[in-house]
Design a protein around this motif. Structure first.
Motif, PDB file in Angstrom:
ATOM      1  N   THR A  16     -65.725  -1.613 -42.814  1.00 55.69           N
ATOM      2  CA  THR A  16     -66.263  -1.001 -41.716  1.00 55.69           C
ATOM      3  C   THR A  16     -66.429  -2.269 -40.673  1.00 55.69           C
ATOM      4  O   THR A  16     -66.136  -2.205 -39.446  1.00 55.69           O
ATOM      5  CB  THR A  16     -67.319  -0.276 -41.707  1.00 55.69           C
ATOM      6  OG1 THR A  16     -66.796   0.886 -42.688  1.00 55.69           O
ATOM      7  CG2 THR A  16     -67.607   0.416 -40.810  1.00 55.69           C
ATOM      8  N   GLN A  26     -65.463   6.012 -39.933  1.00 55.78           N
ATOM      9  CA  GLN A  26     -65.817   6.340 -41.049  1.00 55.78           C
ATOM     10  C   GLN A  26     -66.533   7.623 -41.055  1.00 55.78           C
ATOM     11  O   GLN A  26     -66.363   8.515 -41.583  1.00 55.78           O
ATOM     12  CB  GLN A  26     -66.545   5.091 -41.720  1.00 55.78           C
ATOM     13  CG  GLN A  26     -67.012   5.700 -43.193  1.00 55.78           C
ATOM     14  CD  GLN A  26     -67.809   4.375 -43.910  1.00 55.78           C
ATOM     15  OE1 GLN A  26     -67.715   3.326 -43.485  1.00 55.78           O
ATOM     16  NE2 GLN A  26     -68.322   4.944 -44.978  1.00 55.78           N
ATOM     17  N   ASP A  61     -60.429   4.537 -40.893  1.00 55.01           N
ATOM     18  CA  ASP A  61     -61.798   4.136 -41.561  1.00 55.01           C
ATOM     19  C   ASP A  61     -62.093   5.211 -42.729  1.00 55.01           C
ATOM     20  O   ASP A  61     -62.680   6.164 -42.296  1.00 55.01           O
ATOM     21  CB  ASP A  61     -62.869   3.472 -40.735  1.00 55.01           C
ATOM     22  CG  ASP A  61     -63.974   2.672 -41.571  1.00 55.01           C
ATOM     23  OD1 ASP A  61     -63.722   2.831 -42.928  1.00 55.01           O
ATOM     24  OD2 ASP A  61     -64.824   2.257 -41.067  1.00 55.01           O
ATOM     25  N   GLU A  62     -61.672   5.228 -43.906  1.00 57.59           N
ATOM     26  CA  GLU A  62     -62.125   6.229 -44.753  1.00 57.59           C
ATOM     27  C   GLU A  62     -61.356   7.589 -44.131  1.00 57.59           C
ATOM     28  O   GLU A  62     -62.325   8.580 -44.306  1.00 57.59           O
ATOM     29  CB  GLU A  62     -63.443   6.334 -45.267  1.00 57.59           C
ATOM     30  CG  GLU A  62     -63.909   4.994 -45.615  1.00 57.59           C
ATOM     31  CD  GLU A  62     -65.121   5.126 -46.804  1.00 57.59           C
ATOM     32  OE1 GLU A  62     -65.180   6.010 -47.368  1.00 57.59           O
ATOM     33  OE2 GLU A  62     -65.389   3.891 -47.050  1.00 57.59           O
TER      34      GLU A  62
HETATM   35 MG   LIG Z   1     -67.502   1.455 -44.447  1.00 54.61          MG
END
Ligand SMILES: [Mg+2]
Ligand SMILES: Nc1ncnc2c1ncn2[C@@H]1O[C@H](COP(=O)(O)OP(=O)(O)O)[C@@H](O)[C@H]1O
Lengths: 304, 330, 469
Positions: A70, A112, A202-203
């Motif tokens: 991240t 995220q 992000d994810e």
């Molecule tokens: Mg992360």
């Protein structure tokens, strides 16, 4: 889904035969990072010597929690400033470029922890993604005639995307009323409104209902079919194997391995650094709880 | 107790200049906080810019009245730039501290003996309002309805002022339903999300700060003209919080919120004050509970109570929509 | 409703936490406590010479008065010039003192049996204070024959600006910058330490609960007034009065947390909403102080009138030495306590990450409660110390609040040592800046420093950055 079906596209072919080692040069890189370092006090969160991301393919960025993925995203997209390093997007230097300009250049990221603007409607969320809006300048905003035409075009595009992401029925609901998975979808759809060339997710699957992940996966693959480059962070190895053309592994801030999915996942160093220790070891209920509340506390933003 | 007097004074207060001043300041705060989520606690600084702009402009710089109005606006814009360039990146609570500190810096500087020539020091300035009242088209006499009647000059000020309120509200209405306003509302919720979509967040915050600051300067104009004088200690932090309470009462993030809030709040204050005065006069309240001198202080206790109660029980105010509230922004 | 215990994140994270007592009961307790304090204050305050109050002036329908912010009606001028005349420790009574501004006489006073005098002035500004040498008792002279007049700058909300006349043996004192610096350093040190009493509480409360407490100034004022009620009202000596006030303050602080802040946290009120609530609270408290304590600034019964002890280049009042020593002791004790004790560790854990602390078995709400008690007790002590040098007035704490913020942010919000260091810097800065800028602008200087620090280093000097993503 059989692997050979997903490995389409010219970009993917170009990666064939590349050496699987950290920092390997790619034939047509869209993003190149050099010596990017970010320290938090004594902790070196990111220390990437050299990394190239191939155009037109799906690259997965994996690594254990706290590996710096991240933070690396934040650095590349201008949300954080590195202590050292340079990086270029489409051949143009990006170091020191503010986040909003990075996005305008076509490099758009999601977060995220989803950042759906929950007190705006789903449609307004989407509209916000469109760039170059005449009505976003102060004086022209005062004359609806100047921007309403353009707005209609934007709305059309937004509705098309919402249909694709199965959110069209929710267009006039507050984004806050969506489920966690739907928010992820909305965030991805909204990022596409910017018309990016590189999408950084992000994810995107974290916390998404398993019933939805398949459709999310499909969307990510669609992006590649439309000629976009995708760089995404993911923990689920099956998913990574399923959709990615190339995998980059980070651990303790460094890129420790990269290569095609099957090669990387067979690499003992990777298994050691990552899979062995963390993958598939289900979190204890307590750990999960702690992570959840830590994330929520972060969302509240009061204490971090 | 004379309920007639209480009624008359409260009705008089509805649209009197205090409501007007509060309304203009609150419209500006609403742009800042209600729509953009900027926790500006230094709104009185912008009002001071407006007030001293016309006062010092006319008396010290010897400018014509109209030009000094422009000076007041220019000073407010300048303050927004000075304040905004470095501070708009700060978290909400830090922004609150910086803005409140800057408004105190302005007041303390204006009242200091060092600048007595320009600002009149602690006694302030007067004798600048004639240029405005010269424009008064209303002949001598009393205008208005029933208890809400005002002398000619005051009536002129109120007509001009409330017209300005309507125009400012209209401007806010147009802006907030445009894509420009949409960006602001996005920033109010999560500026990083908006940034990730390619919007120049700091630029928008700056525009918001300037716009709301200019409305603040308008309220300073009204304040200065209503008193025909400018006194530095009228520009303390309590002014900001009064306007803030009015805005919250009406509903932050609503076009009419700050206007209705200001009118109701000011009227409520006058009502309570006069009820106490009458009750006191009739001997219902003993000195141990409340002495006559302290009735004025009650209004500020009330400001505090209203702020607390609203925040706890009805943060969306009278007209706000809880679903759309800015308050849980960080 | 205030008391609805909604299921917030704290509850999910603290599943094992014992049930809290009904907040409604706690709220009532706080109100009772406040009422008790108020009673104490009204009952204890001396029957102030009741001048017939001027008729309240409501905005009569024709009168052009627009003033949404002006100070409440009927308030006495808070500013004044005051001093004490003493010769070799003995008060000197019956000396006439006049105050002039621009050659116009503003007021006169005669020293009372304790040697005290005070002349109210219409507002801040520059004044000249003249002592009538003729009225000095026989055998008493000014130390410096020519020094029968003083130029005094009265600052806003200062209460009483001091004007010092030295009697007795002559001593020639210069006043070049270099000569004044040591004296200012001592004054700055003392002011900084007193500020730190408030700043540490402010900082701890922010650290553990996330609240930016705009009512902290009123806790300081409350302390000063509580001390006054015990000292002048009940006739206790100031030292036991201070001890009692600090204890009572701690209890009230804990009650305030239980009755107000904890329910707000429990129902998930956002930090910004809580911040606005604290502003509301500061208004309520400040103007209740004004109503029940009255506007004029007053002194404690003991230690208000002292003459300085010579310590090399500086003269220090004995009480100031005590203030400095006690403050240092208390602050070091607090600092060590936060570092060494279990509670201190728990505090830091909560400040770091409340949810994580909760899962590791720390009772977060208990920590918050103790922090509130401690923060309020420190504020009370700070308030009494501050009032010793500035007199008790309802704006005492409000005037210090922004300086507290300056000190706290200088060191980084949420860190105790940061608050101490930051406050010392601010204290020294405000004092020493008078060497170069007008005294009435010293607060401006400190606020400008505050703004600059936040701008250059938003996380404060010791704090750390926030996360994104
Ligand atoms: Mg992360
Ligand atoms: N703002 C910050 N301050 C201090 N440490 C941070 C900050 N952001 C991230 N870190 C630390 O940097 C490391 C990498 O974090 P992160 O990039 O979030 O990892 P990942 O996304 O790979 O799980 C972690 O050890 C984390 O605690």
């Amino acid at each position: 889904m059989p692997a050979d079906v997903t490995k389409t596209g010219a970009g993917a072919a170009a990666l064939a035969g590349l050496e699987a080692r950290p920092g390997v040069p790619k034939p047509d890189p869209i993003l190149v990072a050099d010596g990017v370092v970010r320290r938090f006090g004594g902790l070196t969160a990111v220390e990437v010597d050299h990394l190239e991301v191939q155009r037109g393919v799906i690259t997965a960025l994996i690594g254990p929690n706290g590996a710096g993925k991240t933070t690396f995203f934040n650095l590349l997209t201008g949300f954080d400033k590195p202590d050292e390093g340079t990086w270029a997007f489409e051949g143009k230097d990006l170091a020191g470029v503010p986040a909003y300009r990075v996005a305008r250049r076509g490099m758009v990221r999601t977060f995220q922890l989803t950042k759906a603007l929950s007190k705006m409607t789903v449609l307004d969320n989407m509209r916000l993604g469109a760039t170059g809006q005449r009505g976003e300048s102060f004086f022209r905003a005062l004359v609806p005639g100047v921007w309403s035409g353009q707005q209609r075009g934007i709305d059309e595009r937004a509705r098309d995307l919402l249909v694709r992401f199965k959110l069209d029925a929710k267009a006039s609901d507050f984004a806050g009323s969506l489920s966690g998975g739907q928010r992820k979808l909305l965030e991805m759809a909204r990022a596409l409104m910017v018309e990016p060339t590189l999408v950084m997710l992000d994810e995107p699957m974290a916390g998404v209902n398993p019933a939805l992940t398949q459709s999310l996966l499909g969307h990510v693959k669609d992006l590649r079919e439309q000629g976009m480059t995708v760089l995404f962070v993911e923990h689920d190895m099956d998913m990574v194997r399923d959709i990615s053309d190339w995998v980059v592994v980070m651990a303790q801030g460094r890129v420790v391995a990269e290569g095609p999915p099957d090669v990387v996942m067979a690499d003992p160093a990777v298994i050691d650094a990552y899979l062995g220790a963390h993958h598939d070891a289900p979190l204890s209920a307590e750990e999960e709880q702690a992570q959840l509340s830590a994330a929520e506390a972060e969302l509240e933003g009061g204490h971090a | 107790m004379d309920f007639g007097v209480i009624f008359d004074r409260s009705v008089f207060a509805l649209f009197a200049d205090q409501s007007l001043i509060l309304a203009l300041a609150a419209i500006g705060l609403n742009v800042h906080f209600g729509y953009t989520g900027l926790l500006n606690f230094g709104q009185v600084g912008f009002a001071a810019m407006g007030a001293y702009g016309i006062a010092s402009g006319v008396t010290y710089l010897e400018l014509p009245f109209g030009v000094s109005l422009l000076l007041g606006i220019a000073l407010a814009v300048l303050l927004a730039l000075l304040l905004g360039v470095p501070t708009l990146r700060l978290r909400a609570d830090y922004l609150a501290i910086v803005t409140i500190a800057s408004s105190e810096v302005i007041r303390l500087t204006a009242r200091s003996a060092e600048f007595r020539e320009q600002t009149g020091g602690s006694s302030g300035l007067g004798g600048f309002a004639q240029g405005f009242y010269d424009l008064n088209p209303f002949g001598p006499g009393s205008y208005g309805i029933g208890p809400a009647s005002y002398d000619s000059n005051r009536f002129f000020l109120l007509v001009v002022g409330w017209t300005l309120v309507v125009l400012c509200s209209l401007l806010v209405f147009l802006l907030m339903r445009s894509p420009w306003g949409r960006v602001l509302r996005g920033i109010r919720e999560d500026e990083d999300a908006v940034r990730s979509l390619g919007k120049n967040v700091v630029g928008y915050k700056m525009q918001s700060l300037i716009l709301g600051g200019v409305f603040g300067a308008f309220s300073g104009f009204a304040f200065a003209l209503a008193n025909s004088s400018v006194q530095p200690d009228n520009y303390g932090t309590q002014f900001t919080f009064l306007a803030f309470a009015a805005m919250i009462l009406g509903g932050a993030g609503r076009v009419i919120g700050p206007v209705v809030g200001a009118i109701l709040f000011q009227t409520l204050l006058v009502l309570v004050e006069n009820v106490l005065i009458e009750a006191k006069g009739a001997g219902y309240i003993s000195d141990a509970v409340l002495s006559g001198n302290d009735i004025g202080a009650v209004r500020f206790v009330l400001v505090g109570v209203v702020l607390m109660a609203l925040m706890i029980f009805r943060p969306q105010g009278l007209f706000g929509d809880k679903k759309e509230l800015a308050l849980d922004a960080r | 409703m205030l008391v609805v215990p909604s299921s917030t994140r704290e509850e999910t994270a603290l599943g094992h936490r014992p049930a809290v007592p009904a907040p409604r009961r706690a709220l009532r307790a706080v109100l009772l406590g406040l009422a008790a304090v108020l009673l104490l204050l009204t009952g204890g305050a001396p029957a102030a010479a009741q001048a017939p109050p001027p008729p309240p002036a409501p905005s009569a329908p024709a009168a052009p008065s627009a003033d949404p912010s002006a100070a409440p009606d009927g308030e006495e001028p808070v500013e004044g010039i005051a001093g004490t005349l003493a010769n070799a420790g003995e008060p000197v009574e019956g000396v006439e003192i006049a105050v002039e501004q621009d050659g116009q006489e503003v007021g006169t006073a005669t020293t009372d049996e304790q040697g005290r005098w005070r002349v109210p002035v219409p507002g801040p500004g520059d004044y000249t204070v003249l002592l009538d040498v003729e009225t000095l008792p026989e055998g008493t002279d000014l130390r410096d024959e020519d020094a029968s007049s003083r130029d005094v700058t009265v600052r806003e909300g200062q209460g009483n600006a001091p004007a010092l006349f030295l009697l007795g043996e002559g001593r020639s004192g210069g006043s070049s910058r270099l000569d004044r610096a040591p004296q200012l350093i001592v004054g700055g040190l003392q002011f900084g330490l007193v500020l730190a009493m408030g700043a540490i509480g402010l900082s701890l409360i922010f650290g553990t609960t996330g609240l930016t407490n705009f009512a902290h100034g009123e806790l300081i004022t409350g302390g000063a007034i509580l001390g006054y009620a015990l000292n002048v009202g009940l006739g206790l000596n100031l030292i036991p009065a201070t001890v009692i006030a600090v204890i009572v303050g701690g209890v009230l602080g804990a009650l305030l947390d239980r009755g107000l802040w904890r329910p707000l946290r429990k129902r998930g009120t956002s930090l910004i909403a809580q911040l606005v609530v604290s502003i509301g609270l500061s208004f309520v408290l400040r103007y209740l102080y004004l109503i029940y304590y009255e506007g004029s600034a007053r002194s404690y019964a003991q230690y208000s009138t002292q003459s300085p002890v010579d310590l090399g280049p500086v003269g220090v009042l004995p009480r100031d030495m005590v203030i400095i020593a006690v403050s240092l002791l208390v602050l070091v004790a607090v600092g060590l306590g936060l570092q060494r004790t279990r509670f201190g560790k728990a505090t830091r854990a909560v400040a770091d990450n409340p949810s994580l602390a909760a899962t590791s078995g720390i009772d977060v709400e208990k920590v918050n409660n103790i922090v509130w008690a401690m923060g309020t007790a420190l504020a009370v002590l700070g308030g009494i110390f501050l009032a010793l040098s500035q007199q008790v007035g309802y704006q005492l704490g409000q005037n210090a609040l922004l300086l507290l913020f300056a000190g706290v942010t200088l060191g980084g919000l949420g860190t105790a040592y940061g608050a101490l260091v930051g406050s010392l810097v601010i204290g020294l800065f405000t004092q020493l800046s008078t060497l170069f800028i007008a005294a009435e602008l010293q607060v401006v200087g400190a606020l400008v420093i505050l703004i600059l620090i936040l701008v250059v280093r938003p996380q404060g000097i010791l704090g750390s950055r926030e996360r994104v993503g």
